[in-house]
Write a protein that holds these residues in place. Structure first.
Motif, PDB file in Angstrom:
ATOM      1  N   UNK A  32      14.031   2.609  -9.425  1.00 14.61           N
ATOM      2  CA  UNK A  32      13.158   2.159  -8.362  1.00 14.61           C
ATOM      3  C   UNK A  32      11.906   1.474  -8.892  1.00 14.61           C
ATOM      4  N   UNK A  33      11.527   0.401  -8.225  1.00 13.87           N
ATOM      5  CA  UNK A  33      10.172  -0.096  -8.374  1.00 13.87           C
ATOM      6  C   UNK A  33       9.253   0.854  -7.604  1.00 13.87           C
ATOM      7  N   UNK A  48      -1.692  -1.642  -2.764  1.00 16.54           N
ATOM      8  CA  UNK A  48      -2.660  -1.638  -3.853  1.00 16.54           C
ATOM      9  C   UNK A  48      -2.060  -2.220  -5.130  1.00 16.54           C
ATOM     10  N   UNK A  49      -0.924  -1.682  -5.557  1.00 11.83           N
ATOM     11  CA  UNK A  49      -0.333  -2.115  -6.826  1.00 11.83           C
ATOM     12  C   UNK A  49       1.145  -1.721  -6.845  1.00 11.83           C
ATOM     13  N   UNK A  50       1.915  -2.418  -7.672  1.00  9.55           N
ATOM     14  CA  UNK A  50       3.330  -2.091  -7.826  1.00  9.55           C
ATOM     15  C   UNK A  50       3.773  -2.351  -9.249  1.00  9.55           C
ATOM     16  N   UNK A  51       4.844  -1.675  -9.632  1.00  8.70           N
ATOM     17  CA  UNK A  51       5.376  -1.806 -10.988  1.00  8.70           C
ATOM     18  C   UNK A  51       6.890  -1.808 -10.910  1.00  8.70           C
ATOM     19  N   UNK A  52       7.508  -2.622 -11.753  1.00  7.99           N
ATOM     20  CA  UNK A  52       8.960  -2.727 -11.762  1.00  7.99           C
ATOM     21  C   UNK A  52       9.594  -1.467 -12.334  1.00  7.99           C
ATOM     22  N   UNK A  53      10.919  -1.366 -12.187  1.00 11.55           N
ATOM     23  CA  UNK A  53      11.604  -0.156 -12.651  1.00 11.55           C
ATOM     24  C   UNK A  53      11.422   0.062 -14.146  1.00 11.55           C
ATOM     25  N   UNK A  54      11.312  -1.034 -14.903  1.00  7.41           N
ATOM     26  CA  UNK A  54      11.173  -0.920 -16.357  1.00  7.41           C
ATOM     27  C   UNK A  54       9.730  -0.755 -16.792  1.00  7.41           C
ATOM     28  N   UNK A  55       8.811  -1.068 -15.893  1.00  6.29           N
ATOM     29  CA  UNK A  55       7.404  -1.068 -16.274  1.00  6.29           C
ATOM     30  C   UNK A  55       6.947  -2.399 -16.834  1.00  6.29           C
ATOM     31  N   UNK A  56       7.850  -3.355 -16.927  1.00 12.27           N
ATOM     32  CA  UNK A  56       7.513  -4.626 -17.557  1.00 12.27           C
ATOM     33  C   UNK A  56       6.765  -5.598 -16.668  1.00 12.27           C
ATOM     34  N   UNK A  57       6.798  -5.370 -15.370  1.00 11.82           N
ATOM     35  CA  UNK A  57       6.109  -6.255 -14.430  1.00 11.82           C
ATOM     36  C   UNK A  57       5.225  -5.447 -13.500  1.00 11.82           C
ATOM     37  N   UNK A  58       4.059  -5.989 -13.225  1.00 16.51           N
ATOM     38  CA  UNK A  58       3.134  -5.345 -12.290  1.00 16.51           C
ATOM     39  C   UNK A  58       2.442  -6.417 -11.458  1.00 16.51           C
ATOM     40  N   UNK A  59       1.952  -6.022 -10.305  1.00 20.00           N
ATOM     41  CA  UNK A  59       1.040  -6.892  -9.567  1.00 20.00           C
ATOM     42  C   UNK A  59       0.134  -6.042  -8.698  1.00 20.00           C
ATOM     43  N   UNK A  60      -1.006  -6.663  -8.314  1.00 22.53           N
ATOM     44  CA  UNK A  60      -2.074  -5.927  -7.650  1.00 22.53           C
ATOM     45  C   UNK A  60      -2.627  -6.725  -6.480  1.00 22.53           C
ATOM     46  N   UNK A  61      -3.198  -6.014  -5.544  1.00 24.50           N
ATOM     47  CA  UNK A  61      -3.972  -6.695  -4.529  1.00 24.50           C
ATOM     48  C   UNK A  61      -5.259  -7.201  -5.169  1.00 24.50           C
ATOM     49  N   UNK A  69      -5.128  -0.002 -12.914  1.00 29.27           N
ATOM     50  CA  UNK A  69      -3.948  -0.259 -13.732  1.00 29.27           C
ATOM     51  C   UNK A  69      -2.831   0.689 -13.323  1.00 29.27           C
ATOM     52  N   UNK A  70      -1.685   0.115 -12.996  1.00 33.22           N
ATOM     53  CA  UNK A  70      -0.514   0.928 -12.668  1.00 33.22           C
ATOM     54  C   UNK A  70       0.381   1.004 -13.900  1.00 33.22           C
ATOM     55  N   UNK A  71       0.966   2.160 -14.118  1.00 35.20           N
ATOM     56  CA  UNK A  71       1.879   2.346 -15.246  1.00 35.20           C
ATOM     57  C   UNK A  71       2.902   3.409 -14.863  1.00 35.20           C
ATOM     58  N   UNK A  72       3.917   3.544 -15.688  1.00 38.30           N
ATOM     59  CA  UNK A  72       4.936   4.555 -15.405  1.00 38.30           C
ATOM     60  C   UNK A  72       5.518   5.081 -16.703  1.00 38.30           C
ATOM     61  N   UNK A  73       6.015   6.292 -16.634  1.00 34.62           N
ATOM     62  CA  UNK A  73       6.706   6.924 -17.744  1.00 34.62           C
ATOM     63  C   UNK A  73       8.025   7.440 -17.187  1.00 34.62           C
ATOM     64  N   UNK A  74       9.094   6.712 -17.407  1.00 35.37           N
ATOM     65  CA  UNK A  74      10.378   7.088 -16.821  1.00 35.37           C
ATOM     66  C   UNK A  74      10.932   8.382 -17.427  1.00 35.37           C
TER      67      UNK A  74
END
Length: 125
Positions: A32-33, A48-61, A69-74
């Motif tokens: 999931x993104x 506010x912000x979103x991140x791709x399933x891999x964490x490689x893409x992000x975008x913000x309002x 900063x949005x990030x993820x640890x799968x």
């Protein structure tokens, strides 16, 4: 099925920082993104912000660019929102959400199928 639980909200002075976490259950989290949204009293829930399933893409309002900063640890099934230089207008309930849309298509709010219960962020002036 994905269940989401946010944490990390609180009261902070303007200019301060907070780090929100969103812990997900289910083995399909990495498919999931993920997005963060917020809702202030009397206002609509906004992106506010979103991140791709891999964490490689992000975008913000625009209003949070350069501050959040949005990030993820799968491996930990967790997505984060680091919020710096907080302003009183950032005060809101913050929600994380999951979508199976491709992030490149800028998934609309309606595409997010799973939502957490929210965590309150209050920024005092």
């Amino acid at each position: 099925q994905v269940q989401l639980v946010e944490s990390g909200g609180g009261l902070v002075q303007a200019g301060g920082s907070l780090r929100l976490s969103c812990a997900a259950s289910g083995r399909t989290f990495s498919r999931y993104a993920m997005g963060w949204f917020r809702q202030a009293p009397g206002k609509e829930r906004q992106f506010v912000a979103a991140i791709s399933w891999s964490g490689g893409s992000t975008y913000y309002t625009d209003s949070v660019k350069g501050r959040f900063t949005i990030s993820r640890d799968n491996a930990k099934n967790t997505v984060y929102l680091q919020m710096n230089s907080l302003k009183p207008e950032d005060t809101a309930v913050y929600y994380c959400a999951a979508t199976n849309w491709d992030l490149e298509n800028r998934p609309p709010r309606s595409s997010y199928d799973y939502w957490g219960q929210g965590t309150q962020v209050t920024v005092s002036s």
